[in-house]
Design a protein around this motif. Structure first.
Motif, PDB file in Angstrom:
ATOM      1  N   SER A 285       0.837  -1.200   0.000  1.00 29.00           N
ATOM      2  CA  SER A 285       0.000   0.000   0.000  1.00 29.00           C
ATOM      3  C   SER A 285       0.866   1.241   0.000  1.00 29.00           C
ATOM      4  CB  SER A 285      -0.919   0.002   1.218  1.00 29.00           C
ATOM      5  OG  SER A 285      -1.814  -1.079   1.183  1.00 29.00           O
ATOM      6  N   ASN A 286       1.854   1.245  -0.899  1.00 28.22           N
ATOM      7  CA  ASN A 286       2.766   2.379  -0.940  1.00 28.22           C
ATOM      8  C   ASN A 286       3.385   2.679   0.420  1.00 28.22           C
ATOM      9  OD1 ASN A 286       2.827   3.073  -3.650  1.00 28.22           O
ATOM     10  ND2 ASN A 286       0.916   4.215  -3.508  1.00 28.22           N
ATOM     11  N   TYR A 287       3.526   1.651   1.221  1.00 31.94           N
ATOM     12  CA  TYR A 287       4.191   1.788   2.512  1.00 31.94           C
ATOM     13  C   TYR A 287       3.471   2.767   3.432  1.00 31.94           C
ATOM     14  CZ  TYR A 287       7.631  -0.714  -0.140  1.00 31.94           C
ATOM     15  OH  TYR A 287       8.251  -1.640  -0.925  1.00 31.94           O
ATOM     16  N   LYS A 288       2.143   2.816   3.340  1.00 32.65           N
ATOM     17  CA  LYS A 288       1.402   3.652   4.286  1.00 32.65           C
ATOM     18  C   LYS A 288       1.730   3.160   5.690  1.00 32.65           C
ATOM     19  CE  LYS A 288      -2.804   0.968   4.778  1.00 32.65           C
ATOM     20  NZ  LYS A 288      -4.258   0.915   4.636  1.00 32.65           N
ATOM     21  N   LEU A 289       1.720   4.097   6.615  1.00 29.17           N
ATOM     22  CA  LEU A 289       2.105   3.786   7.983  1.00 29.17           C
ATOM     23  C   LEU A 289       0.885   3.567   8.872  1.00 29.17           C
ATOM     24  CD1 LEU A 289       4.972   6.398   8.476  1.00 29.17           C
ATOM     25  CD2 LEU A 289       5.187   3.960   7.975  1.00 29.17           C
TER      26      LEU A 289
ATOM     27  N   TYR B 255       6.021  10.149  -3.761  1.00 28.04           N
ATOM     28  CA  TYR B 255       4.862   9.600  -3.059  1.00 28.04           C
ATOM     29  C   TYR B 255       4.445  10.588  -1.981  1.00 28.04           C
ATOM     30  CZ  TYR B 255       6.364   5.200  -5.178  1.00 28.04           C
ATOM     31  OH  TYR B 255       6.727   4.228  -6.068  1.00 28.04           O
TER      32      TYR B 255
ATOM     33  N   TYR C 120      -2.065  12.327   6.729  1.00 28.53           N
ATOM     34  CA  TYR C 120      -2.462  11.641   7.950  1.00 28.53           C
ATOM     35  C   TYR C 120      -3.166  12.661   8.833  1.00 28.53           C
ATOM     36  CZ  TYR C 120       0.988   8.003   6.778  1.00 28.53           C
ATOM     37  OH  TYR C 120       1.698   7.003   6.167  1.00 28.53           O
TER      38      TYR C 120
ATOM     39  N   ARG D 131       7.702  10.827   0.306  1.00 31.56           N
ATOM     40  CA  ARG D 131       8.700   9.752   0.248  1.00 31.56           C
ATOM     41  C   ARG D 131       9.294   9.737  -1.151  1.00 31.56           C
ATOM     42  NH1 ARG D 131       8.505   4.344  -1.261  1.00 31.56           N
ATOM     43  NH2 ARG D 131       6.261   4.238  -1.621  1.00 31.56           N
TER      44      ARG D 131
ATOM     45  N   SER E 269      -2.964   8.132   0.209  1.00 31.54           N
ATOM     46  CA  SER E 269      -1.661   8.191  -0.442  1.00 31.54           C
ATOM     47  C   SER E 269      -1.871   8.554  -1.910  1.00 31.54           C
ATOM     48  CB  SER E 269      -0.897   6.876  -0.303  1.00 31.54           C
ATOM     49  OG  SER E 269      -1.635   5.802  -0.867  1.00 31.54           O
TER      50      SER E 269
ATOM     51  N   SER F 189      -3.564   6.448  -4.684  1.00 31.83           N
ATOM     52  CA  SER F 189      -3.211   5.037  -4.736  1.00 31.83           C
ATOM     53  C   SER F 189      -3.933   4.241  -3.653  1.00 31.83           C
ATOM     54  CB  SER F 189      -1.700   4.839  -4.638  1.00 31.83           C
ATOM     55  OG  SER F 189      -1.156   5.641  -3.626  1.00 31.83           O
ATOM     56  N   GLU F 190      -4.224   4.883  -2.551  1.00 35.19           N
ATOM     57  CA  GLU F 190      -5.013   4.221  -1.530  1.00 35.19           C
ATOM     58  C   GLU F 190      -5.646   5.269  -0.627  1.00 35.19           C
ATOM     59  OE1 GLU F 190      -3.118   1.010   0.448  1.00 35.19           O
ATOM     60  OE2 GLU F 190      -4.707   0.770   1.936  1.00 35.19           O
TER      61      GLU F 190
ATOM     62  N   TYR G 117       1.425  11.706   1.085  1.00 34.73           N
ATOM     63  CA  TYR G 117       0.469  11.146   2.038  1.00 34.73           C
ATOM     64  C   TYR G 117      -0.147  12.259   2.881  1.00 34.73           C
ATOM     65  CZ  TYR G 117       3.512   7.083   1.176  1.00 34.73           C
ATOM     66  OH  TYR G 117       4.255   6.097   0.585  1.00 34.73           O
TER      67      TYR G 117
ATOM     68  N   GLN H  40       9.136   8.004   5.337  1.00 33.27           N
ATOM     69  CA  GLN H  40       8.318   9.167   5.042  1.00 33.27           C
ATOM     70  C   GLN H  40       8.790  10.344   5.895  1.00 33.27           C
ATOM     71  OE1 GLN H  40       4.082   8.264   5.243  1.00 33.27           O
ATOM     72  NE2 GLN H  40       4.463   6.232   4.394  1.00 33.27           N
TER      73      GLN H  40
ATOM     74  N   PHE I 245      -3.784   7.143   8.991  1.00 33.86           N
ATOM     75  CA  PHE I 245      -3.609   7.312   7.553  1.00 33.86           C
ATOM     76  C   PHE I 245      -4.911   7.775   6.908  1.00 33.86           C
ATOM     77  CE2 PHE I 245      -2.263   6.432   3.311  1.00 33.86           C
ATOM     78  CZ  PHE I 245      -3.293   5.763   2.676  1.00 33.86           C
TER      79      PHE I 245
END
Lengths: 114, 115
Positions: free
Chosen positions: A98-102, B31, B35, B95, B48, B55-56, B33, B104, B45
């Motif tokens: 998952s694209n390295y989501k944390l 990349y 949060y 990232r 992303s 992507s998610e 994100y 990240q 999260f």
């Protein structure tokens, strides 16, 4: 789904004492593990990370952490705590697919007594 | 050292208003994100973004939320009609490409207060 548990909500130590913050994770594959620190009103600063290789990793500010696969743990340690280490500490696992989501734990608040 | 920046640092808005939170990721990162951290709770999260598309996204990221990279440097989070429960600290992170580091880098956050 992955998850991270930090069993200690709040820890108080005296300056100069050693420190260990606990982190347990749940993840199906080899995890990517991180420790972040957050000072009051500040963002998240990366302390250290584990991807592969040596299971004892060194980070900034004198911190280290040890990855133990058998215990699903990634505990953070410091031999001698300084007053400036007072902050909140977050353990996180990165998910490869998952694209390295944390995914973060709930955090441990560290108080340092003089 | 390059860093992620976010503006504003604090935004106060009324319920039902639209807000846009802005982030400038590190320049060679690919990349991105978002949060959020509700006061006293863990960092969660939201979404992303890679190659100009989501992507998610998490279940929190409903139709009221959207993200955009309008000009190749900024990365924005829009909340269309804010609710009281949207009050939180919002963190942007970026990232670089998959070179084996996967870490990240987080911005300082925007504190959103919905009244």
């Amino acid at each position: 789904a992955q998850s991270v548990t930090q069993p200690d909500i709040h820890i108080t130590v005296s300056e100069g004492a050693s420190l260990e913050l606990r982190c347990n994770y749940s993840y199906g594959a080899t995890p990517y593990l991180f420790w972040y620190v957050q000072s009051p009103g500040q963002g998240l600063q990366l302390l250290l990370k584990y991807f592969s290789g040596d299971t004892l990793v060194q980070g900034i500010k004198g911190f280290e952490a040890e990855f133990k696969r058998s215990q699903s743990s990634f505990n953070l340690r410091k031999p001698s705590v300084h007053w400036s280490d007072a902050a909140e500490y977050f353990c996180a696992v990165g998910e490869r697919g998952s694209n390295y989501k944390l995914t973060f734990g709930k955090g441990t608040l560290l108080t340092v007594n003089p | 050292e390059p860093e992620v920046t976010q503006t504003p640092s604090h935004q106060v808005t009324q319920m039902g208003q639209e807000v846009i939170l802005r982030c400038v990721p590190i320049s060679n990162h690919l990349y991105f994100y978002w949060y959020r951290q509700i006061l006293g709770q863990k960092v969660e999260f939201l979404v992303s973004f890679y190659n100009n598309e989501i992507s998610e996204k998490s279940e929190i990221f409903d139709d009221q939320f959207s993200v955009e990279r309008p000009d190749g440097s900024n990365f924005t989070l829009k909340i269309r009609s804010t609710k009281l429960e949207d009050s939180a600290m919002y963190f942007c992170a970026s990232r670089e490409r998959d070179l084996g580091t996967y870490e990240q880098y987080f911005g300082p956050g925007t504190r959103l207060t919905v009244t």
